[in-house]
Scaffold this active site. Structure first.
Site, mmCIF file in Angstrom:
data_model
loop_
_atom_site.group_PDB
_atom_site.id
_atom_site.type_symbol
_atom_site.label_atom_id
_atom_site.label_comp_id
_atom_site.label_asym_id
_atom_site.label_seq_id
_atom_site.Cartn_x
_atom_site.Cartn_y
_atom_site.Cartn_z
ATOM 1 N N ARG A 1 -10.650 -14.051 -7.198
ATOM 2 C CA ARG A 1 -9.914 -13.129 -7.938
ATOM 3 C C ARG A 1 -8.675 -13.978 -8.377
ATOM 4 O O ARG A 1 -7.866 -14.798 -7.810
ATOM 5 C CB ARG A 1 -8.809 -12.264 -6.872
ATOM 6 C CG ARG A 1 -8.046 -11.345 -7.683
ATOM 7 C CD ARG A 1 -7.223 -10.686 -6.613
ATOM 8 N NE ARG A 1 -6.434 -9.492 -7.409
ATOM 9 C CZ ARG A 1 -5.154 -9.365 -7.021
ATOM 10 N NH1 ARG A 1 -4.777 -10.023 -6.248
ATOM 11 N NH2 ARG A 1 -4.388 -8.718 -7.917
ATOM 12 N N ARG B 1 8.991 -5.480 -6.090
ATOM 13 C CA ARG B 1 9.445 -5.826 -7.480
ATOM 14 C C ARG B 1 10.077 -4.486 -8.040
ATOM 15 O O ARG B 1 9.863 -3.382 -7.631
ATOM 16 C CB ARG B 1 8.274 -6.171 -8.011
ATOM 17 C CG ARG B 1 7.395 -7.079 -7.785
ATOM 18 C CD ARG B 1 6.081 -7.319 -8.568
ATOM 19 N NE ARG B 1 5.054 -8.232 -8.341
ATOM 20 C CZ ARG B 1 4.045 -7.838 -7.747
ATOM 21 N NH1 ARG B 1 3.470 -6.691 -8.448
ATOM 22 N NH2 ARG B 1 2.991 -8.826 -7.250
ATOM 23 N N GLU C 1 -11.638 -3.747 -3.933
ATOM 24 C CA GLU C 1 -11.446 -4.957 -5.000
ATOM 25 C C GLU C 1 -12.698 -6.114 -4.620
ATOM 26 O O GLU C 1 -13.298 -6.485 -5.561
ATOM 27 C CB GLU C 1 -10.279 -5.442 -5.265
ATOM 28 C CG GLU C 1 -9.232 -4.438 -5.896
ATOM 29 C CD GLU C 1 -7.788 -4.766 -5.631
ATOM 30 O OE1 GLU C 1 -7.312 -4.400 -4.539
ATOM 31 O OE2 GLU C 1 -7.053 -5.084 -6.392
ATOM 32 N N HIS D 1 -4.290 -5.307 -11.570
ATOM 33 C CA HIS D 1 -4.905 -4.529 -10.715
ATOM 34 C C HIS D 1 -6.118 -4.052 -11.462
ATOM 35 O O HIS D 1 -6.678 -2.804 -11.331
ATOM 36 C CB HIS D 1 -4.217 -3.193 -10.390
ATOM 37 C CG HIS D 1 -2.979 -3.416 -9.418
ATOM 38 N ND1 HIS D 1 -1.804 -3.040 -9.416
ATOM 39 C CD2 HIS D 1 -2.851 -4.555 -8.416
ATOM 40 C CE1 HIS D 1 -1.074 -3.475 -8.238
ATOM 41 N NE2 HIS D 1 -1.679 -4.556 -7.814
ATOM 42 N N ASN E 1 -9.248 -14.307 -2.259
ATOM 43 C CA ASN E 1 -8.018 -14.086 -2.938
ATOM 44 C C ASN E 1 -6.837 -15.057 -2.658
ATOM 45 O O ASN E 1 -6.356 -14.979 -1.273
ATOM 46 C CB ASN E 1 -7.465 -12.451 -2.602
ATOM 47 C CG ASN E 1 -6.524 -12.107 -3.411
ATOM 48 O OD1 ASN E 1 -5.748 -12.788 -4.057
ATOM 49 N ND2 ASN E 1 -6.047 -10.809 -3.313
ATOM 50 N N ARG F 1 5.639 3.333 6.013
ATOM 51 C CA ARG F 1 5.835 3.923 7.307
ATOM 52 C C ARG F 1 7.096 3.704 7.981
ATOM 53 O O ARG F 1 7.518 4.850 8.513
ATOM 54 C CB ARG F 1 4.651 3.336 8.395
ATOM 55 C CG ARG F 1 3.334 3.681 8.136
ATOM 56 C CD ARG F 1 2.157 2.670 8.416
ATOM 57 N NE ARG F 1 2.307 1.432 7.811
ATOM 58 C CZ ARG F 1 1.435 0.535 8.015
ATOM 59 N NH1 ARG F 1 0.309 0.431 8.396
ATOM 60 N NH2 ARG F 1 1.566 -0.825 7.169
#
Ligand code: ADP
Length: 384
Positions: free
Chosen positions: A76, A226, A369, A165, A10, A269
């Site tokens: 990817r 985003r 993925e 996705h 990726n 977190r």
């Protein structure tokens, strides 16, 4: 070693993630990430150096990429445009077409092409396969895929809702069907992929009927950095009145917006900790994120008419107990009841977290993925 392994790559603008996967067992043999590619202070000047670095990391784990039983390299690729919606064996002609597609995805496709070119150079004997993040959503119904804009402009510039996705939504919806012990084609599902990028999909009988990302991965849910949906009027207002140029606006909406733009962090977190210490900006960022998510769940319930499952995945969806609770709180009347204890129980595998009486099952399913891409590679090679 006689195992058949797939190297999944990726390749982003400044990072290269890799994983060596055994597609038949589903096991990951090794994985890693090379960061700061091309940055001024970095010892990794370009993607070729990054891939060499990845091979060194594998060698440190005792794996020689040349002799480990590698049968394919899976890449990817974010945007497949209208032409690519199947895993595709790479050759020069395909790569030329991918380069043309870079105008549609200027932030994402060029680094993927770069990764493909250096990997083919370093591993020339191995078949290379591109797997597209848009592929699963290629068959979106026209009513969901079409923007209500001048149709001639849309046609001339290939403007439609592509969705992203897709590898994750497809994999996770398949896993959810397995967890529920029901055939995929008998189920309606909503999948919430909540990572740094976030997207939702509505899937009827295994086929996507809606998804939240559009021409680019900017549309839809509030994300780490985003904005997700905004009034397009904001863009020309900033351009005209704040004298921001198109690169400034694109960069702000992609990299300095979302929860990061609202509270200074995109790590949920940290956001949880900040909320605990009374930080009102973090609380607002969280509330805006949750509000948008609930809006999409409601919309997709209406699009589907009936759903059997709502499934969380991605770094946030898999780990953040509060997000899962708040995203679906107060929806008993709609048939959704999360079991507080199941939701909060420490666990890592695919699992059901809805209450026994919940009409709609709520699940957590870890996405994978890389495995999905590795399996796509094997299926392309079996066909060719
Ligand atoms: P990417 O889109 O980069 O693949 P991931 O799916 O890995 O993102 O998700 C990354 C995000 O997941 C982090 O930014 C963080 O907000 C969130 N995350 C990861 N672990 C946890 C956790 N234990 N609790 C809450 N959020 C988490």
């Amino acid at each position: 070693m006689d195992s058949r392994l797939v190297l999944v790559i990726n390749s982003g603008s400044s990072s290269l993630k890799f994983q060596l996967v055994d597609p038949s067992s589903g096991q990951s043999r090794a994985s890693g990430r090379v960061e700061q590619i091309g940055e001024a202070s970095s010892s990794v000047p370009d993607h070729e150096a990054a891939l060499h670095r990845a091979f060194e990391q594998l060698a440190d784990e005792g794996i020689d990429i040349q002799t480990c039983g590698l049968v394919a390299v899976g890449h990817r690729v974010v945007h497949g445009g209208n032409d690519f919606y199947q895993p595709t064996l790479l050759n020069d002609a395909v790569i030329d077409k991918l380069k043309e597609l870079s105008t549609l995805a200027p932030l994402h496709n060029p680094p993927a092409v770069e990764g493909i070119e250096v990997a083919r150079k370093l591993l020339p004997e191995i078949p290379h396969v591109a797997v597209f993040d848009t592929a699963f959503f290629h068959g979106l119904p026209p009513a969901a895929a079409t923007y209500a804009i001048d149709r001639e402009v849309a046609q001339a510039w290939q403007i439609r809702r592509y969705g992203f996705h897709g590898t994750s939504h497809e994999y996770v919806s398949g896993q959810a069907a397995e967890v529920l012990g029901r055939p995929l084609d008998s189920l309606n599902q909503i999948v919430l992929h909540l990572g740094n990028g976030a997207s939702a999909s509505a899937i009827a009988g295994g086929r996507p009927v809606e998804t939240s990302m559009g021409l680019t991965p900017l549309e839809g849910l509030v994300m780490g950095t985003r904005s997700g949906d905004i009034d397009p009027g904001v863009i020309y207002y900033l351009w005209r009145s704040a004298q921001m140029d198109v690169e400034d606006i694109e960069s702000m909406l992609n990299h300095r917006s979302g929860v990061l733009g609202l509270c200074g962090s995109n790590d949920f977190r940290k956001i949880g900790e900040l909320i605990g210490s009374g930080d009102s900006a973090a609380k607002l960022a969280y509330d805006v994120f949750i509000h948008r998510l609930r809006k999409y769940v409601g919309a997709y319930l209406a699009v589907l008419g009936h759903t059997d499952a709502v499934t969380f995945t991605g770094g946030i969806g898999e780990n953040d107990v509060a997000v899962r609770r708040d995203a679906l709180a107060g929806m008993a009347e709609l048939g959704i009841e999360v079991d507080e204890d199941l939701n909060a129980a420490p666990a890592s595998g695919a699992r059901v977290i809805s209450a026994t009486g919940s009409r709609i099952a709520v699940l957590v399913v870890p996405t994978n993925e890389e495995l999905a891409i590795a399996r796509d590679c094997v299926s392309v090679m079996a066909e060719s």
